[in-house]
Design a protein around this motif. Sequence first.
Motif, PDB file in Angstrom:
ATOM      1  N   GLY A  74       0.786  -1.226   0.000  1.00 21.19           N
ATOM      2  CA  GLY A  74       0.000   0.000   0.000  1.00 21.19           C
ATOM      3  C   GLY A  74       0.814   1.270   0.000  1.00 21.19           C
ATOM      4  N   ASP A  75       2.125   1.142   0.111  1.00 19.61           N
ATOM      5  CA  ASP A  75       2.986   2.322   0.165  1.00 19.61           C
ATOM      6  C   ASP A  75       3.454   2.726  -1.232  1.00 19.61           C
ATOM      7  OD1 ASP A  75       2.683   2.035   2.863  1.00 19.61           O
ATOM      8  OD2 ASP A  75       4.783   1.506   3.274  1.00 19.61           O
ATOM      9  N   ALA A  76       3.737   4.003  -1.405  1.00 24.79           N
ATOM     10  CA  ALA A  76       4.312   4.502  -2.660  1.00 24.79           C
ATOM     11  C   ALA A  76       5.838   4.428  -2.575  1.00 24.79           C
ATOM     12  CB  ALA A  76       3.864   5.928  -2.921  1.00 24.79           C
ATOM     13  N   ILE A  77       6.480   4.464  -3.741  1.00 20.75           N
ATOM     14  CA  ILE A  77       7.936   4.397  -3.800  1.00 20.75           C
ATOM     15  C   ILE A  77       8.449   5.409  -4.812  1.00 20.75           C
ATOM     16  CG2 ILE A  77       9.960   2.931  -4.147  1.00 20.75           C
ATOM     17  CD1 ILE A  77       8.156   0.489  -3.766  1.00 20.75           C
ATOM     18  N   LEU A  78       9.469   6.154  -4.410  1.00 25.04           N
ATOM     19  CA  LEU A  78      10.203   7.035  -5.322  1.00 25.04           C
ATOM     20  C   LEU A  78      11.642   6.551  -5.362  1.00 25.04           C
ATOM     21  CD1 LEU A  78      10.626   9.617  -7.051  1.00 25.04           C
ATOM     22  CD2 LEU A  78      11.041  10.853  -4.908  1.00 25.04           C
ATOM     23  N   HIS A  86       3.348  10.118  -9.831  1.00 20.06           N
ATOM     24  CA  HIS A  86       2.956  11.257  -9.003  1.00 20.06           C
ATOM     25  C   HIS A  86       1.785  10.939  -8.084  1.00 20.06           C
ATOM     26  CE1 HIS A  86       5.130  14.759 -11.271  1.00 20.06           C
ATOM     27  NE2 HIS A  86       5.944  13.833 -10.792  1.00 20.06           N
ATOM     28  N   GLY A  87       1.275   9.711  -8.159  1.00 22.84           N
ATOM     29  CA  GLY A  87       0.300   9.289  -7.168  1.00 22.84           C
ATOM     30  C   GLY A  87       0.890   9.289  -5.771  1.00 22.84           C
ATOM     31  N   ARG A  88       2.234   9.257  -5.704  1.00 24.12           N
ATOM     32  CA  ARG A  88       2.912   9.287  -4.398  1.00 24.12           C
ATOM     33  C   ARG A  88       2.641  10.589  -3.648  1.00 24.12           C
ATOM     34  NH1 ARG A  88       7.323  12.710  -4.837  1.00 24.12           N
ATOM     35  NH2 ARG A  88       8.054  13.090  -6.959  1.00 24.12           N
ATOM     36  N   LEU A  89       2.281  11.651  -4.382  1.00 18.44           N
ATOM     37  CA  LEU A  89       2.111  12.958  -3.747  1.00 18.44           C
ATOM     38  C   LEU A  89       0.934  12.974  -2.777  1.00 18.44           C
ATOM     39  CD1 LEU A  89       2.773  15.236  -6.851  1.00 18.44           C
ATOM     40  CD2 LEU A  89       4.370  14.592  -5.034  1.00 18.44           C
ATOM     41  N   SER A  90      -0.025  12.088  -2.972  1.00 21.41           N
ATOM     42  CA  SER A  90      -1.175  12.001  -2.067  1.00 21.41           C
ATOM     43  C   SER A  90      -1.089  10.796  -1.140  1.00 21.41           C
ATOM     44  CB  SER A  90      -2.479  11.933  -2.879  1.00 21.41           C
ATOM     45  OG  SER A  90      -2.471  10.802  -3.750  1.00 21.41           O
ATOM     46  N   GLY A 123       4.239  12.341   5.846  1.00 24.09           N
ATOM     47  CA  GLY A 123       3.971  13.752   5.993  1.00 24.09           C
ATOM     48  C   GLY A 123       5.148  14.632   5.626  1.00 24.09           C
ATOM     49  N   GLY A 124       5.967  14.190   4.709  1.00 26.93           N
ATOM     50  CA  GLY A 124       7.118  14.957   4.260  1.00 26.93           C
ATOM     51  C   GLY A 124       8.356  14.786   5.114  1.00 26.93           C
ATOM     52  N   ILE A 125       8.264  14.016   6.222  1.00 23.00           N
ATOM     53  CA  ILE A 125       9.371  13.866   7.153  1.00 23.00           C
ATOM     54  C   ILE A 125       9.882  12.423   7.137  1.00 23.00           C
ATOM     55  CG2 ILE A 125      10.091  14.100   9.561  1.00 23.00           C
ATOM     56  CD1 ILE A 125       9.315  16.725   8.211  1.00 23.00           C
ATOM     57  N   LEU A 234      14.109  20.144   6.403  1.00 22.63           N
ATOM     58  CA  LEU A 234      14.244  19.336   5.184  1.00 22.63           C
ATOM     59  C   LEU A 234      12.948  18.563   5.000  1.00 22.63           C
ATOM     60  CD1 LEU A 234      17.858  18.094   5.839  1.00 22.63           C
ATOM     61  CD2 LEU A 234      17.156  19.160   3.681  1.00 22.63           C
ATOM     62  N   GLU A 235      12.259  18.829   3.910  1.00 21.33           N
ATOM     63  CA  GLU A 235      10.980  18.167   3.636  1.00 21.33           C
ATOM     64  C   GLU A 235      11.091  17.396   2.327  1.00 21.33           C
ATOM     65  OE1 GLU A 235       7.595  20.840   5.627  1.00 21.33           O
ATOM     66  OE2 GLU A 235       8.599  21.825   3.937  1.00 21.33           O
ATOM     67  N   TYR A 236      10.308  16.327   2.226  1.00 19.07           N
ATOM     68  CA  TYR A 236      10.440  15.386   1.110  1.00 19.07           C
ATOM     69  C   TYR A 236       9.078  15.047   0.502  1.00 19.07           C
ATOM     70  CZ  TYR A 236      15.121  14.854   3.017  1.00 19.07           C
ATOM     71  OH  TYR A 236      16.394  15.104   3.479  1.00 19.07           O
ATOM     72  N   ASN A 237       9.156  14.387  -0.644  1.00 22.38           N
ATOM     73  CA  ASN A 237       8.001  13.950  -1.419  1.00 22.38           C
ATOM     74  C   ASN A 237       7.287  15.104  -2.102  1.00 22.38           C
ATOM     75  OD1 ASN A 237       6.337  11.936  -2.550  1.00 22.38           O
ATOM     76  ND2 ASN A 237       4.767  12.287  -0.984  1.00 22.38           N
ATOM     77  N   PHE A 238       8.057  15.899  -2.832  1.00 19.50           N
ATOM     78  CA  PHE A 238       7.506  16.955  -3.666  1.00 19.50           C
ATOM     79  C   PHE A 238       7.452  16.493  -5.122  1.00 19.50           C
ATOM     80  CE2 PHE A 238       8.907  19.347   0.018  1.00 19.50           C
ATOM     81  CZ  PHE A 238       7.862  20.250   0.191  1.00 19.50           C
ATOM     82  N   ALA A 239       6.619  17.163  -5.907  1.00 18.36           N
ATOM     83  CA  ALA A 239       6.515  16.821  -7.331  1.00 18.36           C
ATOM     84  C   ALA A 239       7.867  16.937  -8.013  1.00 18.36           C
ATOM     85  CB  ALA A 239       5.489  17.727  -8.007  1.00 18.36           C
ATOM     86  N   ASP A 240       8.604  18.000  -7.692  1.00 19.45           N
ATOM     87  CA  ASP A 240       9.983  18.161  -8.156  1.00 19.45           C
ATOM     88  C   ASP A 240      10.891  17.728  -7.006  1.00 19.45           C
ATOM     89  OD1 ASP A 240      12.462  18.840  -9.085  1.00 19.45           O
ATOM     90  OD2 ASP A 240      12.006  20.971  -9.416  1.00 19.45           O
ATOM     91  N   PRO A 241      11.577  16.600  -7.132  1.00 19.81           N
ATOM     92  CA  PRO A 241      12.363  16.082  -6.019  1.00 19.81           C
ATOM     93  C   PRO A 241      13.732  16.748  -5.835  1.00 19.81           C
ATOM     94  CG  PRO A 241      12.539  14.593  -7.866  1.00 19.81           C
ATOM     95  CD  PRO A 241      11.586  15.673  -8.284  1.00 19.81           C
TER      96      PRO A 241
END
Length: 269
Positions: A74-78, A86-90, A123-125, A234-241
């Motif tokens: 159920g987890d996304a992977i980058l 980009h489904g990972r963004l949600s 949550g970006g962390i 430092l935040e993560y999981n943005f559309a532009d990595p």
Amino acid sequence: MNVVEPALDGQTGLMAQSCDHALAASVATEAGAMLVEIRERMFNAGAGTWEVRDTGDMEAHRLIMNRLSEARPGDAILSEEGRDDHGRLSAERVWIVDPLDGTREYSEPGRSDWAVHVALVEGGIPTAGAVALPAVGQTLCTDPEPSLPAASGGRPRIVVSRSRPPAAAIIVAQALDAELMTLGSAGAKAMAVVLGMADIYAHSGGQYEWDNCAPVAVARAAGLHASRCDGSELEYNFADPWLPDVLICRREFAADSLEALRKVIEGEA
């Protein structure tokens, strides 16, 4: 200068499960062991450096994707080597991985300053992560957290790339009268601070999220300071990595390093 430390997992309400920490460590370690075997076998067979590098990169990517997909469907992977969905963004939980950090070093026989990065972001962390240093048979992870060695004393040591040192490192080195030491990959440099071989890793000029996500997770678990060069989170999981910069250091050097960088950022120096 007052240093505001980024929030830790428990302060954000986010908390990886113990099995997430173990999964990150086991996947990074397994991919690393495979990379060591591939490099030795292919070089012994007379393969060229580009072939060794590309084979290792893609095989490590496949292994990590398969293991994470099986364990956390159920987890996304980058991944650096994968197509970005980009489904990972949600997604609530995203694994950010670099299957082979330091391809240049990996493709040079005998070099050990390359790594494998596996991190979980919520949550970006980063809330769980592992950095494998396969050529030396070591994996550092967020649980159990690394034990930070005592300060060495003397001049601070800043770890930089083998080529041109980034501006951030030069600025901090001048301000702290620090000495420079060279290593290859971003993960190897960050783990040098965790292991007490260096005191500061300051990088500017840009990286991608997979370059420092797992190293930041492990560094924070060890009790180190980790932030942007302006002191922000430092935040993560943005559309532009793309991430412009990072500072990982022992806490006793954080305030002075950030002050030196702030002066340049604000045009005071």
